[in-house]
Design an enzyme around this catalytic site. Structure first.
Site, PDB file in Angstrom:
ATOM      1  N   SER A 111       0.788  -1.232   0.000  1.00 62.08           N
ATOM      2  CA  SER A 111       0.000   0.000   0.000  1.00 62.08           C
ATOM      3  C   SER A 111       0.817   1.278   0.000  1.00 62.08           C
ATOM      4  CB  SER A 111      -0.959  -0.008   1.189  1.00 62.08           C
ATOM      5  OG  SER A 111      -2.022  -0.919   0.946  1.00 62.08           O
ATOM      6  N   LYS A 127      -0.040   3.337  -2.856  1.00 61.74           N
ATOM      7  CA  LYS A 127      -1.130   4.310  -2.844  1.00 61.74           C
ATOM      8  C   LYS A 127      -0.619   5.753  -2.877  1.00 61.74           C
ATOM      9  CE  LYS A 127      -4.617   1.449  -0.457  1.00 61.74           C
ATOM     10  NZ  LYS A 127      -3.994   0.130  -0.582  1.00 61.74           N
ATOM     11  N   TYR A 162     -10.657   2.282   5.466  1.00 65.00           N
ATOM     12  CA  TYR A 162      -9.483   2.008   4.630  1.00 65.00           C
ATOM     13  C   TYR A 162      -9.819   0.933   3.612  1.00 65.00           C
ATOM     14  CZ  TYR A 162      -4.557   1.242   3.485  1.00 65.00           C
ATOM     15  OH  TYR A 162      -3.355   1.133   2.834  1.00 65.00           O
ATOM     16  N   GLU A 215      -0.406   9.650   5.400  1.00 61.43           N
ATOM     17  CA  GLU A 215      -1.091   9.958   6.653  1.00 61.43           C
ATOM     18  C   GLU A 215      -0.128  10.786   7.490  1.00 61.43           C
ATOM     19  OE1 GLU A 215      -1.741   5.945   7.756  1.00 61.43           O
ATOM     20  OE2 GLU A 215      -2.998   5.618   5.988  1.00 61.43           O
ATOM     21  N   LYS A 257       3.507   5.919   5.870  1.00 62.38           N
ATOM     22  CA  LYS A 257       2.633   4.969   5.182  1.00 62.38           C
ATOM     23  C   LYS A 257       3.216   3.580   5.332  1.00 62.38           C
ATOM     24  CE  LYS A 257      -1.026   3.851   2.900  1.00 62.38           C
ATOM     25  NZ  LYS A 257      -1.044   2.573   3.644  1.00 62.38           N
ATOM     26  N   THR A 258       2.371   2.642   5.708  1.00 71.11           N
ATOM     27  CA  THR A 258       2.739   1.232   5.726  1.00 71.11           C
ATOM     28  C   THR A 258       2.274   0.575   4.431  1.00 71.11           C
ATOM     29  OG1 THR A 258       0.666   0.574   6.771  1.00 71.11           O
ATOM     30  CG2 THR A 258       2.515   1.107   8.228  1.00 71.11           C
ATOM     31  N   GLY A 259       2.851  -0.592   4.131  1.00 65.70           N
ATOM     32  CA  GLY A 259       2.414  -1.352   2.969  1.00 65.70           C
ATOM     33  C   GLY A 259       2.770  -2.812   3.124  1.00 65.70           C
ATOM     34  N   SER A 260       1.878  -3.686   2.681  1.00 68.23           N
ATOM     35  CA  SER A 260       2.119  -5.123   2.805  1.00 68.23           C
ATOM     36  C   SER A 260       1.520  -5.870   1.627  1.00 68.23           C
ATOM     37  CB  SER A 260       1.485  -5.681   4.088  1.00 68.23           C
ATOM     38  OG  SER A 260       1.976  -5.044   5.237  1.00 68.23           O
TER      39      SER A 260
END
Length: 388
Positions: A90, A93, A176, A298, A341-344
């Site tokens: 993510s 994004k 989300y 964010e 921002k995190t993403g997985s």
């Protein structure tokens, strides 16, 4: 340069330590000191989560530092480097949001437009009353985290959107959602008159100077593409799905992603339309608790406690609906703010954080999907060791 005190790394309670303000001082840390700082922060996390490989990239006052651990693939034993390609989930994004910001900055897109005006196939549906901005800020009315399995393909997603009914009035709640942000990106590309993949790879990535960031890894780069590992430590890579490129499809390296972070820290070095695009992603559109929602990013008032940052990146924030407190007009980037921002994906975990006023940013990439809290704590530890 900025000095730090490695002895402070674990001398505070994890839930009371505040991100230290970064102030340049005369002493310049050696590379060995940087290495010791990062190694002490990441090694326990790698061991606890059985992470095969991890890369950390840090920028402080325009100086890049790279720290690489473990292997990109267990079968080959190839070591991780700052050029190893990771799936960033993510974090994609934020790229999608920047493309939409570029479309608005160049007069091709109006974020206040209703979704169905850009995609006539949605006319007569709930999207007559949902704006592009609401899609880009997860506030369309309750679109779910993922597409249902029966709708998770390019040829079925339109039917899903046409029959979908909101749970909440548009704009009232944050939920989300990949289908929300994915449609946002799809519509942004439509406004530019190109398919999303083409708009991203031929317009935005070249403008950002990113030459090692891909939606589809080319054959010539395949040896650099890390192997991801799932919760059972089985090899896995991201699977195709509806709007996957828009929501979670980017693959990039720590070095290229750090260049992207540096563009966030120093947008004045970019073309004017791209500066405007980045400013749009940094705007605050509404608040949920201590988090202010940007486009993709964010943000939080800085300095911030670890507890508040963990809450903003928690499972509850991702999985539950939260009432929104809109900022009218949108609030430009304040003087002191932290973006993250995190993403997985099933086999990879990423985290990006930066503080423009302090000229500092961090990228953490791993070929294992491990808890967001662990990623946030690594960044917190490293940032917290930089002292005034």
């Amino acid at each position: 340069m900025c000095s730090f005190k490695p002895s402070k790394l674990f001398s505070y309670s994890a839930f009371t330590l505040i991100f230290s303000s970064v102030v340049c001082q005369a002493a310049t840390p050696t590379e060995a000191q940087w290495q010791a700082l990062v190694t002490q922060a990441v090694t326990p996390v790698m061991q606890h989560n059985n992470i095969a490989g991890l890369s950390v990239a840090l920028t402080v006052n325009g100086q890049a530092h790279y720290f690489n651990y473990g292997i990109a693939a267990r079968d080959s034993g190839q070591k991780v480097s700052e050029n190893t390609l990771f799936e960033v989930g993510s974090v994609s994004k934020t790229f999608t949001a920047t493309l939409a910001g570029y479309a608005q900055a160049t007069g091709k897109l109006d974020l206040s437009s209703k979704a169905s005006t850009l995609w006539p196939a949605l006319k007569g549906t709930a999207f007559d009353n949902i704006s592009v901005l609401q899609l880009g800020t997860y506030s369309a009315g309750g679109l779910p985290l993922q597409f249902p399995a029966e709708a998770d393909s390019a040829d079925k997603m339109l039917g899903y959107y046409q029959q979908w009914q909101p749970q909440y009035p548009a704009g009232s709640h944050r939920q989300y959602s990949n289908p929300s942000l994915g449609l946002f990106g799809y519509l942004a590309a439509k406004s530019l008159g190109q398919p999303f993949d083409q708009a991203m790879t031929q317009i935005l990535l070249p403008k950002l100077g990113l030459q090692h960031t891909f939606l589809s890894v080319p054959p010539a780069q395949s040896k650099l593409y890390a192997q991801g590992y799932d919760s059972a430590d089985q090899p896995v890579r991201v699977s195709p799905g509806a709007l996957d490129a828009e929501a979670y499809g980017m693959k990039t390296s720590a070095a290229d992603l750090l260049r992207y972070v540096e563009a966030q820290l120093k947008p004045a070095s970019l073309a004017p339309d791209l500066q405007k695009a980045i400013a749009l992603t940094h705007n605050g559109y509404y608040r949920v608790g201590d988090m202010t929602q940007g486009l993709g990013w964010e943000r939080y008032a800085y300095p911030i406690s670890l507890e508040k940052l963990l809450n903003g990146n928690s499972t509850a924030m991702a999985m539950q609906a939260h009432k929104t407190d809109w900022l009218t007009p949108p609030q430009p980037e304040p003087a002191n703010v932290l973006f993250n921002k995190t993403g997985s994906t099933r086999g990879f975990g990423a985290y990006v954080a930066f503080v423009p006023s302090q000229k500092i940013g961090i990228v953490i990439l791993a070929n294992k999907n491990y808890p967001n809290a662990e990623r946030v704590k690594i960044a917190h530890t490293i940032f917290g060791a930089l002292v005034d």
